[in-house]
Enzyme design. Structure first.
Site, mmCIF file in Angstrom:
data_model
loop_
_atom_site.group_PDB
_atom_site.id
_atom_site.type_symbol
_atom_site.label_atom_id
_atom_site.label_comp_id
_atom_site.label_asym_id
_atom_site.label_seq_id
_atom_site.Cartn_x
_atom_site.Cartn_y
_atom_site.Cartn_z
ATOM 1 N N ARG A 25 0.839 -1.196 0.000
ATOM 2 C CA ARG A 25 0.000 0.000 0.000
ATOM 3 C C ARG A 25 0.878 1.252 0.000
ATOM 4 O O ARG A 25 0.531 2.259 -0.627
ATOM 5 C CB ARG A 25 -0.933 -0.006 1.208
ATOM 6 C CG ARG A 25 -1.954 1.111 1.206
ATOM 7 C CD ARG A 25 -3.025 0.876 2.251
ATOM 8 N NE ARG A 25 -4.049 -0.033 1.745
ATOM 9 C CZ ARG A 25 -4.974 -0.591 2.519
ATOM 10 N NH1 ARG A 25 -4.968 -0.361 3.828
ATOM 11 N NH2 ARG A 25 -5.892 -1.377 1.993
ATOM 12 N N GLU A 182 -2.701 -0.328 15.485
ATOM 13 C CA GLU A 182 -1.419 0.370 15.591
ATOM 14 C C GLU A 182 -1.434 1.709 16.322
ATOM 15 O O GLU A 182 -0.414 2.118 16.889
ATOM 16 C CB GLU A 182 -0.838 0.612 14.179
ATOM 17 C CG GLU A 182 -0.335 -0.617 13.466
ATOM 18 C CD GLU A 182 -1.427 -1.385 12.749
ATOM 19 O OE1 GLU A 182 -1.304 -2.609 12.593
ATOM 20 O OE2 GLU A 182 -2.447 -0.755 12.354
ATOM 21 N N ASP A 205 -15.160 -2.441 7.076
ATOM 22 C CA ASP A 205 -16.227 -3.371 7.448
ATOM 23 C C ASP A 205 -16.803 -2.959 8.799
ATOM 24 O O ASP A 205 -16.170 -2.210 9.548
ATOM 25 C CB ASP A 205 -15.702 -4.805 7.520
ATOM 26 C CG ASP A 205 -14.595 -4.963 8.540
ATOM 27 O OD1 ASP A 205 -14.873 -5.483 9.630
ATOM 28 O OD2 ASP A 205 -13.439 -4.564 8.268
#
Length: 236
Positions: A25, A182, A205
């Protein structure tokens, strides 16, 4: 001036680093949104890049999954490479029924079941909060773009597969907006070493309802979040 986990040369990183969990990413962000991109580190395939966005130097690097991995890279970026601003960009699962999939959450604070901040704070509870200037910059950028955001607490979990799903009831009661893995560690490291940090995540989600985004929806929302965050980053 390589560290045990980063093999970049001195000065390779900009003062502001976007910090997704997934190194691929990070590569996507660099190749899609930055110009004059150079890969600056690749130890353990944790890729890092530096380029420019609207003329300002910006870096992006993967953090890995979870607080331990994120804390390692954040510490080395701040202490060894002089990074001043770390902005986690990623995804989360929603908890609150008021939060919808594709919403963007700005983590004003990060609750956690991890012990890392107690370890660094002599056994006491540490308020793991975002830097105000970074948070305000992203909020203002969202206003300009008309991006729907939610500002509040996230929960940084040590376990992805939790053995105690009833904890979600407690999170919702306490107003937690979403769960990721994180932010609490990142905020602790930033406070410890005098840097600034922020967590910006899209809802991929909904843990309570089971609703999920499609891959196309997820990518579109992620792209919008990255542009919003980059536009904020160049004002710092």
């Amino acid at each position: 001036m390589a560290t045990p986990h980063i093999n970049a040369v001195e000065g390779a990183f900009a003062e502001t680093v976007l910090f997704p969990g997934d190194p691929l990413r990070a590569k996507y962000i660099a190749e899609t949104f930055l110009e004059n991109v150079e890969q600056v580190t690749d130890v353990r395939n944790m890729l890092g890049f530096t380029g420019t966005y609207k003329g300002k130097r910006i870096s992006v690097m993967g953090s890995g999954m979870g607080i331990p991995s994120c804390s390692i890279y954040a510490t080395e970026l701040i202490k060894d490479y002089g990074v001043k601003n770390l902005i986690r960009v990623g995804t989360c699962g929603a908890i609150s029924t008021d939060v919808k999939v594709r919403d963007v959450i700005i983590g004003m604070g990060a609750c956690t079941d991890s012990q890392v901040n107690r370890l660094r704070f002599k056994g006491q509870d540490f308020a793991a909060i975002a830097n105000y200037e970074l948070m305000n910059a992203v909020i203002e950028s969202a206003k300009v773009k008309g991006t729907k955001i939610r500002v509040g607490n996230v929960f940084s979990a040590d376990l992805f597969y939790t053995p105690d799903p009833q904890m979600f009831d407690v999170m919702e009661k306490m107003g937690v907006l979403g769960v990721e893995m994180e932010a609490a560690g990142l905020y602790g490291v930033a406070h410890e070493f005098g840097a600034r940090a922020l967590c910006v995540v899209t809802v991929s989600d909904h843990i309570r309802t089971g609703e999920k985004t499609t891959s196309d929806e997820r990518q579109t929302t992620f792209n919008d979040m990255i542009v919003m965050t980059l536009d904020a980053a160049i004002t710092l």
